[in-house]
Scaffold this motif. Structure first.
Motif, PDB file in Angstrom:
ATOM      1  N   ASP A  22       0.871  -1.162   0.000  1.00 45.04           N
ATOM      2  CA  ASP A  22       0.000   0.000   0.000  1.00 45.04           C
ATOM      3  C   ASP A  22       0.914   1.219   0.000  1.00 45.04           C
ATOM      4  O   ASP A  22       1.870   1.266   0.770  1.00 45.04           O
ATOM      5  CB  ASP A  22      -0.889  -0.002   1.243  1.00 45.04           C
ATOM      6  CG  ASP A  22      -1.777   1.215   1.294  1.00 45.04           C
ATOM      7  OD1 ASP A  22      -2.813   1.221   0.601  1.00 45.04           O
ATOM      8  OD2 ASP A  22      -1.427   2.175   2.022  1.00 45.04           O
ATOM      9  N   GLU A  24       0.553   4.205   1.118  1.00 44.15           N
ATOM     10  CA  GLU A  24       0.520   5.016   2.335  1.00 44.15           C
ATOM     11  C   GLU A  24       0.970   4.242   3.573  1.00 44.15           C
ATOM     12  O   GLU A  24       1.394   4.844   4.554  1.00 44.15           O
ATOM     13  CB  GLU A  24      -0.888   5.579   2.557  1.00 44.15           C
ATOM     14  CG  GLU A  24      -1.293   6.556   1.472  1.00 44.15           C
ATOM     15  CD  GLU A  24      -2.697   7.090   1.636  1.00 44.15           C
ATOM     16  OE1 GLU A  24      -2.935   8.215   1.188  1.00 44.15           O
ATOM     17  OE2 GLU A  24      -3.558   6.397   2.202  1.00 44.15           O
ATOM     18  N   ILE A  35      -7.941  -4.606  -0.291  1.00 44.06           N
ATOM     19  CA  ILE A  35      -8.214  -3.735  -1.442  1.00 44.06           C
ATOM     20  C   ILE A  35      -8.463  -4.585  -2.687  1.00 44.06           C
ATOM     21  O   ILE A  35      -9.293  -4.248  -3.523  1.00 44.06           O
ATOM     22  CB  ILE A  35      -7.050  -2.744  -1.656  1.00 44.06           C
ATOM     23  CG1 ILE A  35      -6.994  -1.752  -0.490  1.00 44.06           C
ATOM     24  CG2 ILE A  35      -7.161  -2.028  -2.993  1.00 44.06           C
ATOM     25  CD1 ILE A  35      -5.754  -0.886  -0.468  1.00 44.06           C
ATOM     26  N   PRO A  48     -10.970   0.807  -3.306  1.00 45.96           N
ATOM     27  CA  PRO A  48     -10.164   1.653  -2.416  1.00 45.96           C
ATOM     28  C   PRO A  48     -10.772   1.716  -1.022  1.00 45.96           C
ATOM     29  O   PRO A  48     -11.973   1.501  -0.844  1.00 45.96           O
ATOM     30  CB  PRO A  48     -10.186   3.021  -3.104  1.00 45.96           C
ATOM     31  CG  PRO A  48     -11.414   3.010  -3.944  1.00 45.96           C
ATOM     32  CD  PRO A  48     -11.637   1.582  -4.352  1.00 45.96           C
ATOM     33  N   THR A  49      -9.943   2.046  -0.037  1.00 45.61           N
ATOM     34  CA  THR A  49     -10.420   2.124   1.341  1.00 45.61           C
ATOM     35  C   THR A  49     -11.421   3.261   1.538  1.00 45.61           C
ATOM     36  O   THR A  49     -12.251   3.188   2.421  1.00 45.61           O
ATOM     37  CB  THR A  49      -9.253   2.296   2.325  1.00 45.61           C
ATOM     38  OG1 THR A  49      -8.507   3.462   1.965  1.00 45.61           O
ATOM     39  CG2 THR A  49      -8.343   1.078   2.331  1.00 45.61           C
ATOM     40  N   TYR A  50     -11.314   4.283   0.735  1.00 49.25           N
ATOM     41  CA  TYR A  50     -12.256   5.404   0.746  1.00 49.25           C
ATOM     42  C   TYR A  50     -12.571   5.754  -0.697  1.00 49.25           C
ATOM     43  O   TYR A  50     -11.705   5.639  -1.562  1.00 49.25           O
ATOM     44  CB  TYR A  50     -11.644   6.650   1.417  1.00 49.25           C
ATOM     45  CG  TYR A  50     -11.760   6.648   2.919  1.00 49.25           C
ATOM     46  CD1 TYR A  50     -12.818   7.291   3.549  1.00 49.25           C
ATOM     47  CD2 TYR A  50     -10.823   5.995   3.700  1.00 49.25           C
ATOM     48  CE1 TYR A  50     -12.930   7.286   4.925  1.00 49.25           C
ATOM     49  CE2 TYR A  50     -10.926   5.980   5.074  1.00 49.25           C
ATOM     50  CZ  TYR A  50     -11.991   6.635   5.689  1.00 49.25           C
ATOM     51  OH  TYR A  50     -12.095   6.620   7.047  1.00 49.25           O
ATOM     52  N   THR A  51     -13.785   6.211  -0.952  1.00 51.51           N
ATOM     53  CA  THR A  51     -14.177   6.589  -2.306  1.00 51.51           C
ATOM     54  C   THR A  51     -13.212   7.600  -2.900  1.00 51.51           C
ATOM     55  O   THR A  51     -12.808   7.484  -4.044  1.00 51.51           O
ATOM     56  CB  THR A  51     -15.614   7.157  -2.318  1.00 51.51           C
ATOM     57  OG1 THR A  51     -16.479   6.171  -1.780  1.00 51.51           O
ATOM     58  CG2 THR A  51     -16.045   7.516  -3.714  1.00 51.51           C
ATOM     59  N   CYS A  53     -10.076   8.151  -1.937  1.00 57.19           N
ATOM     60  CA  CYS A  53      -8.719   7.847  -1.467  1.00 57.19           C
ATOM     61  C   CYS A  53      -7.688   8.389  -2.459  1.00 57.19           C
ATOM     62  O   CYS A  53      -7.705   8.036  -3.639  1.00 57.19           O
ATOM     63  CB  CYS A  53      -8.536   6.346  -1.301  1.00 57.19           C
ATOM     64  SG  CYS A  53      -6.864   5.865  -0.818  1.00 57.19           S
ATOM     65  N   THR A  56      -5.523   5.848  -4.655  1.00 54.12           N
ATOM     66  CA  THR A  56      -6.129   4.898  -5.606  1.00 54.12           C
ATOM     67  C   THR A  56      -5.338   4.799  -6.907  1.00 54.12           C
ATOM     68  O   THR A  56      -5.062   3.701  -7.389  1.00 54.12           O
ATOM     69  CB  THR A  56      -7.599   5.268  -5.888  1.00 54.12           C
ATOM     70  OG1 THR A  56      -8.313   5.265  -4.650  1.00 54.12           O
ATOM     71  CG2 THR A  56      -8.241   4.268  -6.833  1.00 54.12           C
ATOM     72  N   THR A 140      -3.405  10.041   7.322  1.00 54.72           N
ATOM     73  CA  THR A 140      -4.101   9.812   6.052  1.00 54.72           C
ATOM     74  C   THR A 140      -5.601   9.828   6.327  1.00 54.72           C
ATOM     75  O   THR A 140      -6.016   9.704   7.485  1.00 54.72           O
ATOM     76  CB  THR A 140      -3.717   8.454   5.406  1.00 54.72           C
ATOM     77  OG1 THR A 140      -4.148   7.402   6.268  1.00 54.72           O
ATOM     78  CG2 THR A 140      -2.221   8.344   5.155  1.00 54.72           C
ATOM     79  N   PRO A 141      -6.436   9.962   5.299  1.00 51.41           N
ATOM     80  CA  PRO A 141      -7.890  10.027   5.529  1.00 51.41           C
ATOM     81  C   PRO A 141      -8.468   8.795   6.224  1.00 51.41           C
ATOM     82  O   PRO A 141      -9.510   8.891   6.858  1.00 51.41           O
ATOM     83  CB  PRO A 141      -8.470  10.171   4.125  1.00 51.41           C
ATOM     84  CG  PRO A 141      -7.383  10.741   3.311  1.00 51.41           C
ATOM     85  CD  PRO A 141      -6.108  10.191   3.895  1.00 51.41           C
ATOM     86  N   CYS A 142      -7.796   7.655   6.130  1.00 52.98           N
ATOM     87  CA  CYS A 142      -8.347   6.429   6.706  1.00 52.98           C
ATOM     88  C   CYS A 142      -7.901   6.190   8.148  1.00 52.98           C
ATOM     89  O   CYS A 142      -8.206   5.150   8.724  1.00 52.98           O
ATOM     90  CB  CYS A 142      -8.008   5.230   5.828  1.00 52.98           C
ATOM     91  SG  CYS A 142      -6.253   4.977   5.559  1.00 52.98           S
TER      92      CYS A 142
END
Length: 161
Positions: A22, A24, A35, A48-51, A53, A56, A140-142
């Motif tokens: 990954d 990140e 993923i 992806p972990t977030y729409t 992300c 990606t 990170t966003p996640c």
């Protein structure tokens, strides 16, 4: 292509993808994080972990490079957002790799309280549950930023969803 060679190609592709980190969190692979949603002789399906992300495109490029370098240039990569990625898709091995890297993994089968970070995260450094969330926004966003009250070390916690 015979069924036997298709199975061995799928196994080879899975082994190749298990080595794609990954971007990140390089301690875990795209397979560890869940993923990679599907592998067949014609395509790899990823979520992806977030729409939104930001990694990606980098993930797709890394997968493409790994497939191309190993003779699977004709295999397509398809990104799907449905069903949305869930932290339950992180493998047990992936959870341990996250912990070893210093990131508190989410509990498997996260309850509603875990989704809202109402339950304490276990510190990946000392194992204490005497922790607190400092910010919903981590590196990170996640991830969210947490701190251990026992060892005073900050750490990221993978957001449950």
């Amino acid at each position: 292509m015979s069924a036997v060679s298709a199975i061995s190609d799928i196994d080879r592709m899975r082994a190749i993808l298990a080595r794609v980190p990954d971007p990140e969190i390089p301690a875990v692979s795209v397979v560890d994080l869940g993923i990679v949603r599907g592998i067949d002789p014609a395509k790899i399906t990823i979520t992806p972990t977030y729409t939104g992300c930001p990694a990606t495109i980098a993930i797709e490029q890394s997968i493409r490079a790994a497939l191309d370098a190993n003779g699977f240039g004709a295999v397509a990569i398809e990104t799907t957002l449905s069903p949305p990625w869930s932290t339950d898709w992180i493998s047990d091995e992936g959870r341990e790799k996250l912990r070893a890297y210093g990131i508190a993994p989410p509990p498997k089968g996260a309850s509603a309280a875990s989704l809202q970070n109402q339950t304490a995260a276990e510190c990946p450094r000392c194992g204490s549950s005497n922790t607190e969330e400092l910010s919903r926004f981590g590196s990170t966003p996640c991830k969210a930023l947490w701190r251990c009250k026992s060892c005073a070390e900050p750490f990221d916690r993978f957001k449950c969803h």
